[in-house]
Every structure is written in C-alpha cells, then in structure tokens.
Design an enzyme around this catalytic site. Structure first.
Site, PDB file in Angstrom:
ATOM      1  N   ASP A  98       1.252  -5.074  -5.916  1.00 33.44           N
ATOM      2  CA  ASP A  98       1.231  -6.008  -4.776  1.00 33.44           C
ATOM      3  C   ASP A  98       1.706  -7.390  -5.224  1.00 33.44           C
ATOM      4  O   ASP A  98       1.200  -7.926  -6.211  1.00 33.44           O
ATOM      5  CB  ASP A  98      -0.211  -6.078  -4.235  1.00 33.44           C
ATOM      6  CG  ASP A  98      -0.297  -6.714  -2.848  1.00 33.44           C
ATOM      7  OD1 ASP A  98       0.513  -7.609  -2.538  1.00 33.44           O
ATOM      8  OD2 ASP A  98      -1.185  -6.298  -2.077  1.00 33.44           O
ATOM      9  N   HIS A 100       1.906 -10.131  -3.052  1.00 33.91           N
ATOM     10  CA  HIS A 100       1.435 -11.209  -2.159  1.00 33.91           C
ATOM     11  C   HIS A 100       0.452 -12.132  -2.891  1.00 33.91           C
ATOM     12  O   HIS A 100      -0.564 -11.666  -3.397  1.00 33.91           O
ATOM     13  CB  HIS A 100       0.770 -10.608  -0.924  1.00 33.91           C
ATOM     14  CG  HIS A 100       1.701  -9.787  -0.098  1.00 33.91           C
ATOM     15  ND1 HIS A 100       1.891  -8.443  -0.331  1.00 33.91           N
ATOM     16  CD2 HIS A 100       2.506 -10.122   0.931  1.00 33.91           C
ATOM     17  CE1 HIS A 100       2.781  -7.986   0.542  1.00 33.91           C
ATOM     18  NE2 HIS A 100       3.171  -8.985   1.325  1.00 33.91           N
ATOM     19  N   SER A 151      -3.098  -1.313  -1.628  1.00 37.67           N
ATOM     20  CA  SER A 151      -3.842  -2.193  -2.537  1.00 37.67           C
ATOM     21  C   SER A 151      -5.344  -1.968  -2.445  1.00 37.67           C
ATOM     22  O   SER A 151      -6.078  -2.189  -3.409  1.00 37.67           O
ATOM     23  CB  SER A 151      -3.518  -3.659  -2.251  1.00 37.67           C
ATOM     24  OG  SER A 151      -2.151  -3.880  -2.457  1.00 37.67           O
TER      25      SER A 151
HETATM   26 CO1  B1M Z   1       4.559  -8.709   3.005  1.00 40.28          CO
HETATM   27  N1  B1M Z   1       3.530  -7.427   4.055  1.00 40.28           N
HETATM   28  N2  B1M Z   1       5.551  -7.259   2.171  1.00 40.28           N
HETATM   29  N3  B1M Z   1       5.573 -10.096   2.139  1.00 40.28           N
HETATM   30  N4  B1M Z   1       3.694  -9.914   4.161  1.00 40.28           N
HETATM   31  C1  B1M Z   1       2.433  -7.924   4.863  1.00 40.28           C
HETATM   32  C2  B1M Z   1       1.115  -7.915   4.104  1.00 40.28           C
HETATM   33  C3  B1M Z   1       2.448  -6.919   6.078  1.00 40.28           C
HETATM   34  C4  B1M Z   1       1.087  -6.759   6.786  1.00 40.28           C
HETATM   35  C5  B1M Z   1       3.548  -7.359   7.074  1.00 40.28           C
HETATM   36  C6  B1M Z   1       3.740  -6.396   8.228  1.00 40.28           C
HETATM   37  O1  B1M Z   1       4.405  -5.418   8.099  1.00 40.28           O
HETATM   38  N5  B1M Z   1       3.165  -6.652   9.373  1.00 40.28           N
HETATM   39  C7  B1M Z   1       2.942  -5.606   5.389  1.00 40.28           C
HETATM   40  C8  B1M Z   1       1.844  -4.693   4.806  1.00 40.28           C
HETATM   41  C9  B1M Z   1       1.782  -3.369   5.523  1.00 40.28           C
HETATM   42  C10 B1M Z   1       0.726  -2.507   4.990  1.00 40.28           C
HETATM   43  O2  B1M Z   1       0.607  -2.210   3.837  1.00 40.28           O
HETATM   44  N6  B1M Z   1      -0.068  -2.090   5.927  1.00 40.28           N
HETATM   45  C11 B1M Z   1       3.858  -6.152   4.312  1.00 40.28           C
HETATM   46  C12 B1M Z   1       4.875  -5.418   3.660  1.00 40.28           C
HETATM   47  C13 B1M Z   1       5.129  -4.025   4.208  1.00 40.28           C
HETATM   48  C14 B1M Z   1       5.628  -5.928   2.588  1.00 40.28           C
HETATM   49  C15 B1M Z   1       6.714  -5.203   1.758  1.00 40.28           C
HETATM   50  C16 B1M Z   1       6.411  -3.749   1.389  1.00 40.28           C
HETATM   51  C17 B1M Z   1       8.028  -5.330   2.533  1.00 40.28           C
HETATM   52  C18 B1M Z   1       9.234  -4.655   1.913  1.00 40.28           C
HETATM   53  O3  B1M Z   1       9.619  -4.952   0.812  1.00 40.28           O
HETATM   54  N7  B1M Z   1       9.770  -3.728   2.674  1.00 40.28           N
HETATM   55  C19 B1M Z   1       6.782  -6.108   0.501  1.00 40.28           C
HETATM   56  C20 B1M Z   1       5.731  -5.690  -0.514  1.00 40.28           C
HETATM   57  C21 B1M Z   1       6.101  -5.933  -1.888  1.00 40.28           C
HETATM   58  C22 B1M Z   1       4.923  -5.600  -2.801  1.00 40.28           C
HETATM   59  O4  B1M Z   1       3.863  -6.194  -2.687  1.00 40.28           O
HETATM   60  N8  B1M Z   1       5.126  -4.665  -3.688  1.00 40.28           N
HETATM   61  C23 B1M Z   1       6.400  -7.425   1.089  1.00 40.28           C
HETATM   62  C24 B1M Z   1       6.841  -8.659   0.605  1.00 40.28           C
HETATM   63  C25 B1M Z   1       6.508  -9.884   1.141  1.00 40.28           C
HETATM   64  C26 B1M Z   1       7.149 -11.194   0.705  1.00 40.28           C
HETATM   65  C27 B1M Z   1       7.470 -11.259  -0.780  1.00 40.28           C
HETATM   66  C28 B1M Z   1       8.443 -11.382   1.494  1.00 40.28           C
HETATM   67  C29 B1M Z   1       6.086 -12.236   1.219  1.00 40.28           C
HETATM   68  C30 B1M Z   1       5.029 -12.610   0.168  1.00 40.28           C
HETATM   69  C31 B1M Z   1       5.323 -13.859  -0.594  1.00 40.28           C
HETATM   70  C32 B1M Z   1       4.175 -14.243  -1.486  1.00 40.28           C
HETATM   71  O5  B1M Z   1       2.997 -13.952  -1.272  1.00 40.28           O
HETATM   72  N9  B1M Z   1       4.525 -14.937  -2.546  1.00 40.28           N
HETATM   73  C33 B1M Z   1       5.371 -11.436   2.316  1.00 40.28           C
HETATM   74  C34 B1M Z   1       4.543 -12.025   3.326  1.00 40.28           C
HETATM   75  C35 B1M Z   1       4.553 -13.532   3.386  1.00 40.28           C
HETATM   76  C36 B1M Z   1       3.768 -11.250   4.231  1.00 40.28           C
HETATM   77  C37 B1M Z   1       2.936 -11.719   5.454  1.00 40.28           C
HETATM   78  C38 B1M Z   1       3.924 -12.006   6.583  1.00 40.28           C
HETATM   79  C39 B1M Z   1       2.047 -12.935   5.252  1.00 40.28           C
HETATM   80  C40 B1M Z   1       1.062 -12.858   4.066  1.00 40.28           C
HETATM   81  C41 B1M Z   1       0.484 -14.226   3.776  1.00 40.28           C
HETATM   82  O6  B1M Z   1       0.902 -14.901   2.842  1.00 40.28           O
HETATM   83  N10 B1M Z   1      -0.459 -14.706   4.605  1.00 40.28           N
HETATM   84  C42 B1M Z   1       2.034 -10.437   5.713  1.00 40.28           C
HETATM   85  C43 B1M Z   1       1.640 -10.273   7.169  1.00 40.28           C
HETATM   86  C44 B1M Z   1       0.312 -10.918   7.468  1.00 40.28           C
HETATM   87  O7  B1M Z   1      -0.600 -10.933   6.657  1.00 40.28           O
HETATM   88  N11 B1M Z   1       0.196 -11.404   8.649  1.00 40.28           N
HETATM   89  C45 B1M Z   1       2.801  -9.365   5.029  1.00 40.28           C
HETATM   90  C46 B1M Z   1      -1.070 -16.021   4.448  1.00 40.28           C
HETATM   91  C47 B1M Z   1      -2.242 -15.955   3.441  1.00 40.28           C
HETATM   92  C48 B1M Z   1      -2.892 -17.316   3.329  1.00 40.28           C
HETATM   93  O8  B1M Z   1      -3.172 -15.029   3.961  1.00 40.28           O
HETATM   94  O9  B1M Z   1      -2.970 -13.511   1.950  1.00 40.28           O
HETATM   95  O10 B1M Z   1      -4.236 -12.779   4.018  1.00 40.28           O
HETATM   96  P1  B1M Z   1      -3.809 -13.844   3.096  1.00 40.28           P
HETATM   97  O11 B1M Z   1      -5.109 -14.562   2.480  1.00 40.28           O
HETATM   98  C49 B1M Z   1      -6.229 -14.927   3.275  1.00 40.28           C
HETATM   99  C50 B1M Z   1      -7.325 -13.871   3.294  1.00 40.28           C
HETATM  100  O12 B1M Z   1      -6.833 -12.564   3.317  1.00 40.28           O
HETATM  101  C51 B1M Z   1      -8.172 -14.221   2.104  1.00 40.28           C
HETATM  102  O13 B1M Z   1      -8.052 -15.647   2.014  1.00 40.28           O
HETATM  103  C52 B1M Z   1      -6.840 -16.107   2.613  1.00 40.28           C
HETATM  104  C53 B1M Z   1      -7.144 -17.154   3.664  1.00 40.28           C
HETATM  105  O14 B1M Z   1      -8.054 -18.113   3.277  1.00 40.28           O
HETATM  106  N12 B1M Z   1      -7.911 -13.672   0.784  1.00 40.28           N
HETATM  107  C54 B1M Z   1      -8.924 -13.602  -0.138  1.00 40.28           C
HETATM  108  C55 B1M Z   1      -6.804 -13.216   0.202  1.00 40.28           C
HETATM  109  N13 B1M Z   1      -7.046 -12.829  -1.038  1.00 40.28           N
HETATM  110  C56 B1M Z   1      -8.342 -13.063  -1.287  1.00 40.28           C
HETATM  111  C57 B1M Z   1      -9.108 -12.857  -2.431  1.00 40.28           C
HETATM  112  C58 B1M Z   1     -10.469 -13.209  -2.390  1.00 40.28           C
HETATM  113  C59 B1M Z   1     -11.010 -13.758  -1.243  1.00 40.28           C
HETATM  114  C60 B1M Z   1     -10.268 -13.953  -0.106  1.00 40.28           C
HETATM  115  O15 B1M Z   1     -11.294 -13.068  -3.425  1.00 40.28           O
HETATM  116  C61 B1M Z   1     -10.785 -12.619  -4.661  1.00 40.28           C
END
Ligand code: B1M
Length: 213
Positions: A98, A100, A151
């Site tokens: 992963d 992200h 993940s």
């Molecule tokens: Co990706 N991605 N992505 N992506 N991406 C998602 C997660 C996805 C839901 C989008 C979608 O299709 N709707 C989907 C997952 C589908 C699934 O598995 N069900 C997806 C996919 C499919 C993919 C790829 C497979 C796409 C591809 O290549 N075809 C690929 C995966 C590569 C891999 O990981 N091997 C990929 C790639 C990417 C980018 C690189 C382009 C980019 C990431 C850049 C980066 O992180 N440096 C990206 C992004 C940006 C997203 C979305 C749009 C946004 C994620 C984000 O940064 N959110 C995401 C859709 C979504 O979530 N709406 C999506 C903002 C961030 C602040 O929130 O990380 O949730 P989040 O963190 C929150 C809480 O979750 C929590 O605290 C934060 C807020 O305070 N939290 C924790 C997180 N970690 C924590 C740990 C803790 C406590 C709390 O304690 C240890």
C-alpha cells in the site's frame, strides 16, 4: 464559490494556484485541522468518487494528493503543539503493498505535536521490516495504516507475524480500508497486546493518550 468550496476544488482540480491565500483566509475562521478534516477531505472524497467512476486517472489523483500534502505542510506550523514531555514512542507504517501515506503522515504530525516521538517507517512496509525496526527502536506502540481492501488482510498477517516474533505492544490500526468492525477479534484475536482502531488522527491521539496514562 465559497471559501470552503474553493478549498475542496483545489484538491479535486489538483491545482495550487491561490491555495496558500485561501488557506490563510480559512485560518481566520477554522483551526488548521478542521480545514483538513472539513473542506480538504470533502475534496478528497470527491476525488475518490470520480476515480472510482473512472472519471479521473491515477496521474490526476496524484496531483490531488500533492495539493493535500502541500496544504498539510502549509497548515502544520499553525497547529497546536502541546509543550509536554515525551509521552512515548510510536512507530508508524503503511502496510506492505500500500502506497497511501497522507493519512499516516497526518497521524505523525498530530502525535508528534502532542508529545510523542514518532518513528515513521514509510510506505509498503513488510512485517519483517516492522519487526526489525521494533527490535532496534523499542517503541511503546505500533501504528499501521492502510487504504486498500487488501491492506486490511495485510494487517491481519502483520499482527500474526508480530505475535510470532514475541511482540505484544499495543497496535493502533487506521485508514480508509478499515471500519469500527476492525476490532481485535477481526484483526488479531490471538495477539497478546491490545489492537485498537482509530477513525482519524485525533482519534489516534485520544487512544495513544489513554494507553500512555
Ligand atoms: Co488510491 N485508492 N490507489 N491513490 N486513493 C483509494 C484508497 C480508493 C478508495 C479510491 C477509489 O477507487 N475510490 C481505492 C481503493 C479501493 C479498494 O481497495 N477498495 C484506491 C486505489 C484502487 C488505488 C490504486 C490501486 C489505483 C491504481 O493504481 N489503479 C493505487 C494503489 C497503489 C498501491 O497502494 N499499491 C492507488 C494510488 C493512489 C495515489 C498514489 C494516486 C494516491 C496516493 C498518494 C499518497 O498517499 N501519497 C491515491 C489517493 C490520493 C487516493 C484517495 C483518492 C485519497 C486517499 C487520501 O489521501 N485521503 C483514496 C480515496 C479516498 O480515500 N477517498 C484512494 C486523505 C487522507 C487524509 O485520508 O488516508 O483515509 P486517509 O486518513 C485518514 C483516516 O483514514 C485516518 O486518519 C486520516 C484522517 O485524519 N488514518 C489513520 C489513516 N491512517 C491511520 C493510521 C492510524 C490512525 C488513523 O493509526 C496508525
């Protein structure tokens, strides 16, 4: 557009033109973390929705991620910092497979601003690397982040490997791949230590504070 709508649209459009000025304006009304959790996250949710509908490509999502990262960097110096002694050491990693890391890095900022020493192992971190770093750094807890459905499964494997390595410190899990249902029973029923789910960075801080009390 309202200020809130403009902030969300920088993330959706993947553009930084005017971003800094609008972030500064927003800080007159909102706390930095509320800007992230509010309009910026609204934009990110929209990016996720569009990406899911094939209306955005990975390169565009990367630009959105850049805007989010730039916003967090811009807001970071203005976040509240507790002037406390070190409450503990927490190791953070995005699990194997992963990439992200925006959420994990936000967790790092919130925890380190509030008295924790953070060892951030980065992205795609396999269990053996976590175990090796654990033995070297001896953290008080391990935080795992993951956004992909696979993940969640990787966290189960990681917790099992940690158990097999004799590790029993609290594990904090978070990221969009998980929900409240991801309790200890779901992730690692046999793990000797506690396993706790945090819905966001502030929730992660609350849990860390409870653990360190
Ligand atoms: Co990706 N991605 N992505 N992506 N991406 C998602 C997660 C996805 C839901 C989008 C979608 O299709 N709707 C989907 C997952 C589908 C699934 O598995 N069900 C997806 C996919 C499919 C993919 C790829 C497979 C796409 C591809 O290549 N075809 C690929 C995966 C590569 C891999 O990981 N091997 C990929 C790639 C990417 C980018 C690189 C382009 C980019 C990431 C850049 C980066 O992180 N440096 C990206 C992004 C940006 C997203 C979305 C749009 C946004 C994620 C984000 O940064 N959110 C995401 C859709 C979504 O979530 N709406 C999506 C903002 C961030 C602040 O929130 O990380 O949730 P989040 O963190 C929150 C809480 O979750 C929590 O605290 C934060 C807020 O305070 N939290 C924790 C997180 N970690 C924590 C740990 C803790 C406590 C709390 O304690 C240890």
């Amino acid at each position: 557009l309202t200020l809130e709508e403009r902030l969300a649209s920088y993330v959706v459009e993947g553009t930084k033109e005017g971003l800094a000025a609008d972030l500064n304006e927003a800080m007159n009304t909102y706390a930095p973390l509320d800007i992230i959790n509010g309009p910026l996250m609204t934009g990110m949710a929209e990016v996720g929705r569009l990406f899911n509908n094939n209306e955005l490509i990975v390169a565009e999502v990367l630009q959105s991620a850049e805007v989010m990262k730039a916003s967090v960097s811009h807001l970071e110096p203005f976040m509240e910092k507790a002037d406390s002694a070190v409450k503990g050491t927490i190791m953070l990693a995005t699990v194997k497979g992963d990439v992200h890391d925006i959420g994990k890095n936000l967790v790092e900022i919130i925890l380190s601003n509030n008295g924790y020493k953070i060892i951030n192992l980065g992205i795609k971190v396999p269990p053996d690397q976590i175990i090796e770093a654990f033995r070297r750094e001896k953290p008080d807890a391990i935080g795992l982040s993951g956004l992909l459905v696979k993940s969640a499964q990787q966290m189960v494997i990681t917790a099992q490997d940690l158990k097999n390595a004799g590790i029993d410190v609290p594990i904090l899990v978070g990221g969009a791949a998980l929900t409240r249902k991801f309790t200890k029973t779901r992730i690692a029923p046999e793990y000797e230590g506690v396993v706790l789910y945090a819905k966001d960075a502030m929730d992660g801080l609350d849990i860390a504070n409870k653990l360190s009390d």
